[in-house]
Design an enzyme around this catalytic site. Structure first.
Site, mmCIF file in Angstrom:
data_model
loop_
_atom_site.group_PDB
_atom_site.id
_atom_site.type_symbol
_atom_site.label_atom_id
_atom_site.label_comp_id
_atom_site.label_asym_id
_atom_site.label_seq_id
_atom_site.Cartn_x
_atom_site.Cartn_y
_atom_site.Cartn_z
ATOM 1 N N TYR A 151 0.813 -1.221 0.000
ATOM 2 C CA TYR A 151 0.000 0.000 0.000
ATOM 3 C C TYR A 151 0.851 1.278 0.000
ATOM 4 O O TYR A 151 0.309 2.382 0.061
ATOM 5 C CB TYR A 151 -1.068 -0.017 1.102
ATOM 6 C CG TYR A 151 -0.597 -0.110 2.539
ATOM 7 C CD1 TYR A 151 0.125 0.919 3.135
ATOM 8 C CD2 TYR A 151 -0.938 -1.201 3.317
ATOM 9 C CE1 TYR A 151 0.523 0.853 4.457
ATOM 10 C CE2 TYR A 151 -0.542 -1.290 4.640
ATOM 11 C CZ TYR A 151 0.177 -0.249 5.208
ATOM 12 O OH TYR A 151 0.572 -0.313 6.515
ATOM 13 N N LYS A 166 5.958 4.548 4.353
ATOM 14 C CA LYS A 166 6.476 3.486 3.469
ATOM 15 C C LYS A 166 6.669 4.019 2.044
ATOM 16 O O LYS A 166 7.604 3.611 1.339
ATOM 17 C CB LYS A 166 5.530 2.289 3.472
ATOM 18 C CG LYS A 166 5.412 1.579 4.822
ATOM 19 C CD LYS A 166 6.643 0.767 5.166
ATOM 20 C CE LYS A 166 6.428 -0.094 6.402
ATOM 21 N NZ LYS A 166 7.552 -0.974 6.718
HETATM 22 C C1 HXC Z 1 -4.378 5.812 18.027
HETATM 23 C C2 HXC Z 1 -2.413 5.471 19.164
HETATM 24 C C3 HXC Z 1 -2.606 4.054 19.114
HETATM 25 C C4 HXC Z 1 -3.789 3.567 18.463
HETATM 26 C C5 HXC Z 1 -0.745 4.468 20.138
HETATM 27 N N1 HXC Z 1 -1.247 5.652 19.794
HETATM 28 N N2 HXC Z 1 -1.549 3.463 19.735
HETATM 29 N N3 HXC Z 1 -3.282 6.339 18.624
HETATM 30 N N4 HXC Z 1 -4.639 4.488 17.919
HETATM 31 N N5 HXC Z 1 -4.039 2.271 18.349
HETATM 32 C C6 HXC Z 1 -0.669 6.952 20.095
HETATM 33 C C7 HXC Z 1 -0.555 7.171 21.590
HETATM 34 O O1 HXC Z 1 -1.790 7.595 22.138
HETATM 35 C C8 HXC Z 1 0.516 8.252 21.645
HETATM 36 O O2 HXC Z 1 -0.002 9.513 21.345
HETATM 37 C C9 HXC Z 1 1.435 7.878 20.499
HETATM 38 O O3 HXC Z 1 0.681 7.032 19.627
HETATM 39 C C10 HXC Z 1 2.649 7.131 20.957
HETATM 40 O O4 HXC Z 1 2.220 6.002 21.691
HETATM 41 P P1 HXC Z 1 3.191 5.281 22.700
HETATM 42 O O5 HXC Z 1 2.557 4.013 23.119
HETATM 43 O O6 HXC Z 1 3.636 6.224 23.748
HETATM 44 O O7 HXC Z 1 4.485 5.075 21.790
HETATM 45 P P2 HXC Z 1 5.366 3.881 21.534
HETATM 46 O O8 HXC Z 1 5.626 3.046 22.731
HETATM 47 O O9 HXC Z 1 6.521 4.393 20.846
HETATM 48 O O10 HXC Z 1 4.478 2.960 20.557
HETATM 49 C C11 HXC Z 1 4.530 3.077 19.201
HETATM 50 C C12 HXC Z 1 3.369 2.334 18.553
HETATM 51 C C13 HXC Z 1 3.372 0.867 18.956
HETATM 52 C C14 HXC Z 1 3.476 2.495 17.052
HETATM 53 C C15 HXC Z 1 2.111 2.970 19.021
HETATM 54 O O11 HXC Z 1 2.282 0.185 18.329
HETATM 55 C C16 HXC Z 1 4.635 0.151 18.609
HETATM 56 O O12 HXC Z 1 5.604 0.232 19.337
HETATM 57 N N6 HXC Z 1 4.690 -0.554 17.497
HETATM 58 C C17 HXC Z 1 5.929 -1.248 17.031
HETATM 59 C C18 HXC Z 1 5.649 -2.552 16.393
HETATM 60 C C19 HXC Z 1 4.623 -2.468 15.315
HETATM 61 O O13 HXC Z 1 3.859 -1.532 15.203
HETATM 62 N N7 HXC Z 1 4.591 -3.491 14.482
HETATM 63 C C20 HXC Z 1 3.658 -3.542 13.404
HETATM 64 C C21 HXC Z 1 4.313 -3.170 12.157
HETATM 65 S S1 HXC Z 1 3.496 -4.063 10.920
HETATM 66 P P3 HXC Z 1 -0.434 10.600 22.499
HETATM 67 O O14 HXC Z 1 -0.910 11.770 21.741
HETATM 68 O O15 HXC Z 1 -1.521 9.937 23.309
HETATM 69 O O16 HXC Z 1 0.809 10.858 23.294
HETATM 70 C C22 HXC Z 1 3.391 -3.174 9.548
HETATM 71 C C23 HXC Z 1 2.920 -4.020 8.409
HETATM 72 C C24 HXC Z 1 2.037 -3.279 7.503
HETATM 73 O O17 HXC Z 1 3.691 -2.039 9.484
HETATM 74 C C25 HXC Z 1 1.368 -4.207 6.487
HETATM 75 C C26 HXC Z 1 0.310 -5.123 7.047
HETATM 76 C C27 HXC Z 1 -0.593 -5.758 6.021
#
Ligand code: HXC
Length: 284
Positions: A151, A166
């Site tokens: 995407y 991306k």
């Molecule tokens: C809305 C959200 C949220 C959600 C977090 N936030 N989750 N907002 N909906 N579901 C917001 C929080 O409220 C905060 O904003 C800000 O994002 C940062 O959140 P934190 O938890 O403090 O940050 P952090 O620990 O750095 O977390 C980052 C993350 C987390 C992206 C939110 O999910 C993560 O660490 N992910 C890493 C692994 C990952 O995502 N893997 C998947 C990749 S797969 P505020 O304003 O409240 O401070 C991929 C494949 C794509 O990309 C293709 C698939 C088909």
């Protein structure tokens, strides 16, 4: 997993895999080590790094894990210095670390946007630049592989910061393929479709029904296996692909193309029924 690669395909390489403790990064790190590379993985949490390093070592491979948040430029610089102190010059980079969550775009806060874009886009740039500077200085050349997504081309609802970042990674890949190609540095990307890893599934697939719908979109009727992606990545990092530069390899069982073809919905009907329907449309 393919057994057809030479067992020393990646010998003499020092490969960095960002986000290498879990999911696709872990599968790639295991495979690269299996093919003879010294691997350094990074990630924010030390536990998955230690577990993956230990699994690689148990299998007879060589690996180091170093905690690093790729969003922070100083941490990235320190990471590469430490990686090279431990295992010598880095020769290959895989930009795999990614962040994503499903959200209605009007509800995303600046911090939420930053968390995704800084991990995916800024992190890939910081790591790529750190390697490129070294490879240009040393006149050694090198290879970067970045994990994009299908995407990045089409866009996708509800994952807008991920799609934007991306797409930026693809633009970086194509731009630097031209800028650094003459210096012996080549860059490619893989655009995977859905792979059922814990990190992606926990955040992006809300329930069995949606998982089934996602699978039904894929012409080969299954999700990808992380080991399959690891094999493709091994090829793209090796000299077998030495003439590939600036490309984005789609790796999705045909999912993205199938979503675009107007008549592809007919494939959901029994084939004989489709033929009967087409027969009826023929002029007398
Ligand atoms: C809305 C959200 C949220 C959600 C977090 N936030 N989750 N907002 N909906 N579901 C917001 C929080 O409220 C905060 O904003 C800000 O994002 C940062 O959140 P934190 O938890 O403090 O940050 P952090 O620990 O750095 O977390 C980052 C993350 C987390 C992206 C939110 O999910 C993560 O660490 N992910 C890493 C692994 C990952 O995502 N893997 C998947 C990749 S797969 P505020 O304003 O409240 O401070 C991929 C494949 C794509 O990309 C293709 C698939 C088909």
């Amino acid at each position: 997993m393919s057994d057809d690669f030479a067992p020393d395909l990646l010998a003499d390489q020092h490969i960095v895999v960002t986000g290498g403790g879990t999911g696709l990064g872990r599968a790639m790190a295991l495979r690269f080590a299996d093919l003879g590379a010294a691997v350094t993985i990074n990630g924010r949490r030390p536990e998955p790094l230690a577990e993956t390093v230990s699994d690689i070592e148990d299998a007879g491979g060589t690996a180091e894990g170093i905690s690093c948040n790729v969003r922070e430029p100083e941490a990235v610089q320190a990471f590469f210095e430490e990686a090279e102190e431990r295992q010598g010059p880095v020769t290959r980079l895989v930009n795999n670390a990614a962040a994503n969550f499903l959200a209605a775009t009007e509800d995303i806060s600046p911090n939420g946007f930053d968390a995704i874009v800084k991990t995916n886009l800024y992190g890939s740039f910081y790591c790529t630049q750190a390697c490129g500077r070294r490879w240009l200085d040393r006149e050694t050349g090198g290879v970067v592989l970045s994990i994009a997504t299908t995407y990045a081309e089409t866009g996708s609802a509800y994952v807008v910061p991920s799609a934007m970042s991306k797409a930026g990674i693809v633009a970086m890949t194509r731009s630097l393929a031209a800028e650094w190609g003459g210096e012996g540095v080549r860059l490619n990307a893989v655009a995977p479709g859905p792979f059922p890893t814990e990190g992606a599934w926990d955040r992006l697939v809300p329930g069995d029904d949606l998982e089934r719908k996602m699978r039904d979109r894929i012409p080969v009727e299954r999700f990808g296996e992380p080991e399959e992606l690891a094999d493709l990545a091994s090829f793209l990092l090796s000299d077998l692909s030495a003439f590939m530069n600036g490309d984005v390899v789609t790796f999705d069982g045909g999912e993205a193309l199938a979503a675009g073809g107007q008549f592809n919905t007919f494939t959901r009907m029994p084939r004989e029924q489709v033929k009967t329907m087409m027969e009826a449309l023929k002029p007398d």
